[in-house]
Design a protein around this motif. Structure first.
Motif, PDB file in Angstrom:
ATOM      1  N   ARG A  39      36.299   5.805  26.459  1.00 42.72           N
ATOM      2  CA  ARG A  39      37.291   6.709  25.911  1.00 42.72           C
ATOM      3  C   ARG A  39      38.343   6.977  26.989  1.00 42.72           C
ATOM      4  NH1 ARG A  39      32.608   9.920  26.679  1.00 42.72           N
ATOM      5  NH2 ARG A  39      32.942  11.804  27.960  1.00 42.72           N
ATOM      6  N   PRO A  40      39.554   7.289  26.596  1.00 35.56           N
ATOM      7  CA  PRO A  40      40.642   7.470  27.566  1.00 35.56           C
ATOM      8  C   PRO A  40      40.324   8.555  28.588  1.00 35.56           C
ATOM      9  CG  PRO A  40      41.519   7.294  25.343  1.00 35.56           C
ATOM     10  CD  PRO A  40      40.028   7.404  25.207  1.00 35.56           C
ATOM     11  N   GLY A  41      40.620   8.263  29.855  1.00 35.40           N
ATOM     12  CA  GLY A  41      40.447   9.246  30.915  1.00 35.40           C
ATOM     13  C   GLY A  41      39.018   9.467  31.360  1.00 35.40           C
ATOM     14  N   HIS A  42      38.077   8.628  30.892  1.00 36.86           N
ATOM     15  CA  HIS A  42      36.661   8.820  31.237  1.00 36.86           C
ATOM     16  C   HIS A  42      36.096   7.514  31.789  1.00 36.86           C
ATOM     17  CE1 HIS A  42      32.479  10.116  30.946  1.00 36.86           C
ATOM     18  NE2 HIS A  42      32.210   8.991  30.309  1.00 36.86           N
ATOM     19  N   ALA A  43      35.528   7.596  32.967  1.00 34.97           N
ATOM     20  CA  ALA A  43      34.847   6.435  33.536  1.00 34.97           C
ATOM     21  C   ALA A  43      33.418   6.396  32.997  1.00 34.97           C
ATOM     22  CB  ALA A  43      34.825   6.514  35.059  1.00 34.97           C
ATOM     23  N   VAL A  44      33.039   5.280  32.422  1.00 35.66           N
ATOM     24  CA  VAL A  44      31.695   5.122  31.874  1.00 35.66           C
ATOM     25  C   VAL A  44      30.672   5.235  32.999  1.00 35.66           C
ATOM     26  CG1 VAL A  44      30.113   3.501  30.754  1.00 35.66           C
ATOM     27  CG2 VAL A  44      32.487   3.682  29.967  1.00 35.66           C
ATOM     28  N   ARG A  45      29.670   6.064  32.800  1.00 34.95           N
ATOM     29  CA  ARG A  45      28.564   6.192  33.756  1.00 34.95           C
ATOM     30  C   ARG A  45      27.424   5.306  33.266  1.00 34.95           C
ATOM     31  NH1 ARG A  45      27.813  12.350  32.809  1.00 34.95           N
ATOM     32  NH2 ARG A  45      28.256  11.478  30.754  1.00 34.95           N
ATOM     33  N   ALA A  46      27.072   4.308  34.070  1.00 39.84           N
ATOM     34  CA  ALA A  46      26.137   3.284  33.615  1.00 39.84           C
ATOM     35  C   ALA A  46      25.041   3.042  34.636  1.00 39.84           C
ATOM     36  CB  ALA A  46      26.872   1.967  33.351  1.00 39.84           C
ATOM     37  N   ALA A  47      23.874   2.642  34.144  1.00 35.61           N
ATOM     38  CA  ALA A  47      22.774   2.173  34.990  1.00 35.61           C
ATOM     39  C   ALA A  47      22.448   0.745  34.601  1.00 35.61           C
ATOM     40  CB  ALA A  47      21.538   3.055  34.822  1.00 35.61           C
ATOM     41  N   GLY A  64      34.921  -1.369  35.427  1.00 39.52           N
ATOM     42  CA  GLY A  64      35.351  -0.006  35.675  1.00 39.52           C
ATOM     43  C   GLY A  64      34.289   1.051  35.502  1.00 39.52           C
ATOM     44  N   ALA A  65      33.029   0.658  35.339  1.00 37.72           N
ATOM     45  CA  ALA A  65      31.954   1.634  35.150  1.00 37.72           C
ATOM     46  C   ALA A  65      31.477   2.187  36.487  1.00 37.72           C
ATOM     47  CB  ALA A  65      30.795   0.992  34.406  1.00 37.72           C
ATOM     48  N   GLU A  66      31.182   3.479  36.517  1.00 41.72           N
ATOM     49  CA  GLU A  66      30.504   4.092  37.657  1.00 41.72           C
ATOM     50  C   GLU A  66      29.021   3.732  37.532  1.00 41.72           C
ATOM     51  OE1 GLU A  66      31.309   8.260  37.512  1.00 41.72           O
ATOM     52  OE2 GLU A  66      33.437   8.017  38.041  1.00 41.72           O
ATOM     53  N   THR A  67      28.523   2.897  38.428  1.00 42.88           N
ATOM     54  CA  THR A  67      27.263   2.194  38.201  1.00 42.88           C
ATOM     55  C   THR A  67      26.225   2.528  39.255  1.00 42.88           C
ATOM     56  OG1 THR A  67      28.549   0.371  37.246  1.00 42.88           O
ATOM     57  CG2 THR A  67      26.254  -0.101  37.839  1.00 42.88           C
ATOM     58  N   VAL A  68      24.986   2.694  38.800  1.00 41.34           N
ATOM     59  CA  VAL A  68      23.819   2.722  39.689  1.00 41.34           C
ATOM     60  C   VAL A  68      22.919   1.569  39.283  1.00 41.34           C
ATOM     61  CG1 VAL A  68      23.961   5.214  40.044  1.00 41.34           C
ATOM     62  CG2 VAL A  68      22.490   4.303  38.224  1.00 41.34           C
ATOM     63  N   ALA A  69      22.130   1.077  40.242  1.00 38.10           N
ATOM     64  CA  ALA A  69      21.259  -0.070  40.006  1.00 38.10           C
ATOM     65  C   ALA A  69      19.810   0.333  40.226  1.00 38.10           C
ATOM     66  CB  ALA A  69      21.625  -1.223  40.938  1.00 38.10           C
ATOM     67  N   VAL A  70      18.949  -0.078  39.301  1.00 37.82           N
ATOM     68  CA  VAL A  70      17.521   0.241  39.350  1.00 37.82           C
ATOM     69  C   VAL A  70      16.739  -1.061  39.230  1.00 37.82           C
ATOM     70  CG1 VAL A  70      15.622   1.501  38.258  1.00 37.82           C
ATOM     71  CG2 VAL A  70      17.942   2.477  38.253  1.00 37.82           C
TER      72      VAL A  70
END
Length: 249
Positions: A39-47, A64-70
């Motif tokens: 959605r506009p103005g929101h960085a996707v938070r992803a794992a 462009g996702a804010e990402t963590v790795a597991v």
């Protein structure tokens, strides 16, 4: 033969081969999995769960996702950190995620859902996703419509992922229901060294005995000669990428 648990935890012993031999994921497949939560103005938070050496992690960051790795294997995560800068990493599994409740827009798994307890993983992913978040799963599968690929798979044995794909949609449990899916076909230019690394990065070969590994090496050498994968010559390794997504209610 190794147990499924032993095979699923074997990849750290061949992390460098995995990084060299396994393909990246098509950007369009990653974009499609994330599409419902953009959605506009929101960085996707992803794992990225079952992140391995970071093949899918890189694609998420590029998208462009804010990402963590597991990943359950610390050796795989060490290789990931060497190849993908700035991504937080955590030892964990899809069944026990070291992440807070309702913290994420997306949980994605590349080449991994076939290793998990689907009921436990579905529940745990449901815990860490916000309402309306997306669970995405994706596989790069060698294209079995190509005759030399069929021969290659016969030599090195099929995988759990390939068996799951033949059976239909991946298993899924509450709180999720009803995958959407998309498929892409493409080819990766590879030389003999990359082809060999791909074979050696598979759990069946990592856990095989010396005699079986020698048999596979001899037979793939003959096959690679036949298809012209000699020295640095490139051949097209055909793939079918299958992606699935489902929203958390």
């Amino acid at each position: 033969m190794a147990t499924e648990r032993e095979m699923s935890m074997s990849f750290g012993r061949a992390a460098d081969l995995y990084e060299q031999g396994r393909p990246d994921y098509p950007p369009e497949a990653v974009a499609w999995m994330l599409e419902p939560v953009r959605r506009p103005g929101h960085a996707v938070r992803a794992a990225d769960v079952g992140a391995g050496t970071g093949k899918l992690t890189r694609a998420l960051v590029d998208a462009g996702a804010e990402t963590v790795a597991v990943d359950p294997d610390a050796a795989m995560l060490a290789t990931l950190r060497a190849n993908v800068a700035g991504v937080p990493t955590f030892v964990g599994t899809a069944e026990r995620l070291p992440l807070p409740d309702a913290a994420l827009d997306a949980v994605v798994l590349g080449q991994a859902w076939h290793w998990v307890d689907h009921a436990a993983a579905s529940g745990e992913v449901g815990r860490v996703l916000r309402a309306g978040g997306v669970l995405g799963t994706v596989w790069n599968i060698r294209d079995a419509s190509v005759p030399w690929i069929v021969r290659l798979t016969e030599i090195m044995h099929g995988s759990n992922a390939e068996r799951m794909m033949r059976a239909g949609d991946p298993p899924l449990s509450s709180p999720f229901a009803g995958w959407e899916s998309r498929t892409w076909t493409w080819a990766r230019p590879v030389d003999r060294a990359v082809l060999t690394a791909m074979v050696h990065s598979r759990s069946y070969l990592i856990t095989a005995g010396d005699a079986e590994r020698a048999r596979v090496d001899a037979e793939i050498a003959d096959l690679f000669d036949e298809i012209g994968a000699v020295g640095e010559a490139l051949v097209a390794l055909p793939y079918v990428t299958k992606a699935f997504r489902v929203l958390r209610p």
